[in-house]
Structure formats: structure tokens, C-alpha cells
Write an enzyme that holds these catalytic residues in place. Structure first.
Site, PDB file in Angstrom:
ATOM      1  CB  CYS A 277      80.935  37.138  26.854  1.00  0.00           C
ATOM      2  SG  CYS A 277      79.099  37.624  26.535  1.00  0.00           S
TER       3      CYS A 277
ATOM      4  CB  CYS B  36      80.434  35.570  23.326  1.00  0.00           C
ATOM      5  SG  CYS B  36      80.405  37.255  23.115  1.00  0.00           S
TER       6      CYS B  36
ATOM      7  CG  ASP C 126      65.602  33.447  30.472  1.00  0.00           C
ATOM      8  OD1 ASP C 126      65.947  34.730  30.284  1.00  0.00           O
ATOM      9  OD2 ASP C 126      65.883  32.853  31.646  1.00  0.00           O
TER      10      ASP C 126
ATOM     11  CG  HIS D 129      80.397  41.225  23.686  1.00  0.00           C
ATOM     12  ND1 HIS D 129      80.095  40.493  24.420  1.00  0.00           N
ATOM     13  CD2 HIS D 129      80.915  42.315  24.432  1.00  0.00           C
ATOM     14  CE1 HIS D 129      80.047  40.878  25.722  1.00  0.00           C
ATOM     15  NE2 HIS D 129      80.651  42.275  25.676  1.00  0.00           N
TER      16      HIS D 129
ATOM     17  CG  ASN E  53      66.010  44.039  32.026  1.00  0.00           C
ATOM     18  OD1 ASN E  53      64.710  44.816  32.156  1.00  0.00           O
ATOM     19  ND2 ASN E  53      65.853  42.627  32.152  1.00  0.00           N
TER      20      ASN E  53
ATOM     21  CB  THR F 285      72.065  39.569  35.534  1.00  0.00           C
ATOM     22  OG1 THR F 285      71.198  38.575  34.599  1.00  0.00           O
ATOM     23  CG2 THR F 285      71.230  39.977  36.574  1.00  0.00           C
TER      24      THR F 285
ATOM     25  CG  HIS G 162      69.815  39.860  26.995  1.00  0.00           C
ATOM     26  ND1 HIS G 162      71.000  40.387  27.727  1.00  0.00           N
ATOM     27  CD2 HIS G 162      69.066  39.783  27.977  1.00  0.00           C
ATOM     28  CE1 HIS G 162      70.725  40.415  28.874  1.00  0.00           C
ATOM     29  NE2 HIS G 162      69.526  40.292  29.321  1.00  0.00           N
TER      30      HIS G 162
HETATM   31  P1  AMP Z   1      68.925  40.222  32.170  1.00  0.00           P
HETATM   32  O1  AMP Z   1      68.763  40.271  33.803  1.00  0.00           O
HETATM   33  O2  AMP Z   1      67.926  41.183  31.398  1.00  0.00           O
HETATM   34  O3  AMP Z   1      70.414  40.558  31.900  1.00  0.00           O
HETATM   35  O4  AMP Z   1      68.555  38.794  31.633  1.00  0.00           O
HETATM   36  C1  AMP Z   1      69.288  37.895  31.597  1.00  0.00           C
HETATM   37  C2  AMP Z   1      68.884  36.672  31.315  1.00  0.00           C
HETATM   38  O5  AMP Z   1      69.479  35.378  30.897  1.00  0.00           O
HETATM   39  C3  AMP Z   1      68.037  36.088  32.592  1.00  0.00           C
HETATM   40  O6  AMP Z   1      66.803  35.902  32.395  1.00  0.00           O
HETATM   41  C4  AMP Z   1      68.538  34.773  32.784  1.00  0.00           C
HETATM   42  O7  AMP Z   1      67.522  33.724  33.233  1.00  0.00           O
HETATM   43  C5  AMP Z   1      69.152  34.506  31.556  1.00  0.00           C
HETATM   44  N1  AMP Z   1      70.130  33.450  31.497  1.00  0.00           N
HETATM   45  C6  AMP Z   1      71.407  33.391  32.230  1.00  0.00           C
HETATM   46  N2  AMP Z   1      72.381  32.470  31.812  1.00  0.00           N
HETATM   47  C7  AMP Z   1      71.568  31.711  30.670  1.00  0.00           C
HETATM   48  C8  AMP Z   1      72.039  30.619  29.952  1.00  0.00           C
HETATM   49  N3  AMP Z   1      72.940  29.933  30.160  1.00  0.00           N
HETATM   50  N4  AMP Z   1      71.145  30.224  29.224  1.00  0.00           N
HETATM   51  C9  AMP Z   1      69.663  30.749  28.953  1.00  0.00           C
HETATM   52  N5  AMP Z   1      69.322  31.835  29.567  1.00  0.00           N
HETATM   53  C10 AMP Z   1      70.276  32.381  30.648  1.00  0.00           C
HETATM   54 ZN    ZN Z   2      79.475  38.376  24.423  1.00  0.00          ZN
END
Ligand code: AMP
Ligand code: ZN
Length: 113
Positions: free
Chosen positions: A3, A6, A29, A45, A86, A94, A99
Site C-alpha cells: 500500500c 502505508c 498530492d 490502514h 472519494n 484510485t 485519504h
Molecule cells: P483518489 O483518486 O481520491 O484515490 O486520490 C489519490 C490521490 O493520490 C491522487 O490525487 C494522486 O495524485 C495521489 N497520489 C498517488 N500517489 C501519490 C504519491 N506517491 N504521493 C503523493 N500523492 C500521490
Molecule cells: Zn495503507
């Protein structure tokens, strides 16, 4: 467990934390959708908002309180900001570690797409 959030919380990735305490961490982000776009996550988690239970209520309150604090620190508290979760793929989730997005620094449209 594979994850990514995590790993960020456990500092196994070089992501700079902008805030951390015993319950949550926050970081920028990777693909910002607004001039201010931060993510606040629990250290614990939890896959989605569907998975929180009664014992997580103080944690959820703490996350929102952290959003308020970061909004003040970023000087967007007065102009306004948005806190977004989301929940599940149909809503755009995603990363399956709970979060909350903190978005601000520009005008927000409503309703979100
Ligand atoms: P969601 O689409 O609501 O699940 O948001 C996931 C967010 O995590 C997205 O806006 C991505 O740009 C962000 N994200 C994914 N991987 C990373 C990372 N390694 N560091 C910072 N943000 C991330
Ligand atoms: Zn996690």
C-alpha cells in the site's frame, strides 16, 4: 502489504511530510488539482470510508481538525477550501488507503464532476 500510502506514512518512500502526529500524516498530492492540494491520511490502514467503524470516530474528527489546521497554515481558511473523500472507484478513488484531499487557492465549482 503493498500500500503506497502505508509506505509514505511509515517513511519507506521519500515523500516529504508536511504534517505528522501519532494518528495522521499529510503531504502534497503528486498531481495537484489546485494551487493547494494536500492529502491527509490516517497512519492506520483503512481501505475506504465504507470501512470505518465506531472506534474510528475520533480519528475522523482528528483528520478534519488537521484539514482545518493545514488550511489556516496555508492561508486559505478565510477564502475557502474543500475537503474531499472519494469513496470507491465509482467516485474516483484510485488509492485504497483512506485519504482526504484538501484543495484550495482557486475558485471551486459546484457540483463537482
Ligand atoms: P483518489 O483518486 O481520491 O484515490 O486520490 C489519490 C490521490 O493520490 C491522487 O490525487 C494522486 O495524485 C495521489 N497520489 C498517488 N500517489 C501519490 C504519491 N506517491 N504521493 C503523493 N500523492 C500521490
Ligand atoms: Zn495503507
Amino acid at each position: 502489504m503493498e500500500c503506497i500510502f502505508c509506505k509514505i506514512a511509515q517513511k519507506e518512500l521519500p515523500t516529504k511530510l508536511i504534517y505528522e502526529d501519532n494518528l495522521v500524516v499529510a503531504f502534497d498530492d503528486l498531481h495537484p488539482r489546485a494551487p493547494i492540494h494536500k492529502l491527509i491520511i490516517p497512519r492506520k490502514h483503512i481501505a475506504t470510508l465504507n470501512d470505518i467503524t465506531d472506534i474510528d470516530m475520533p480519528l475522523i474528527g482528528h483528520i478534519l481538525h488537521t484539514a482545518q489546521k493545514l488550511a489556516k497554515d496555508c492561508d486559505i481558511a478565510e477564502q475557502g477550501y474543500r475537503v474531499v473523500n472519494n469513496c470507491n472507484a465509482g467516485a474516483g478513488q484510485t488509492v485504497f488507503h483512506l485519504h482526504f484531499h484538501l484543495l484550495g487557492g482557486r475558485e471551486m465549482s459546484w457540483p463537482p464532476g
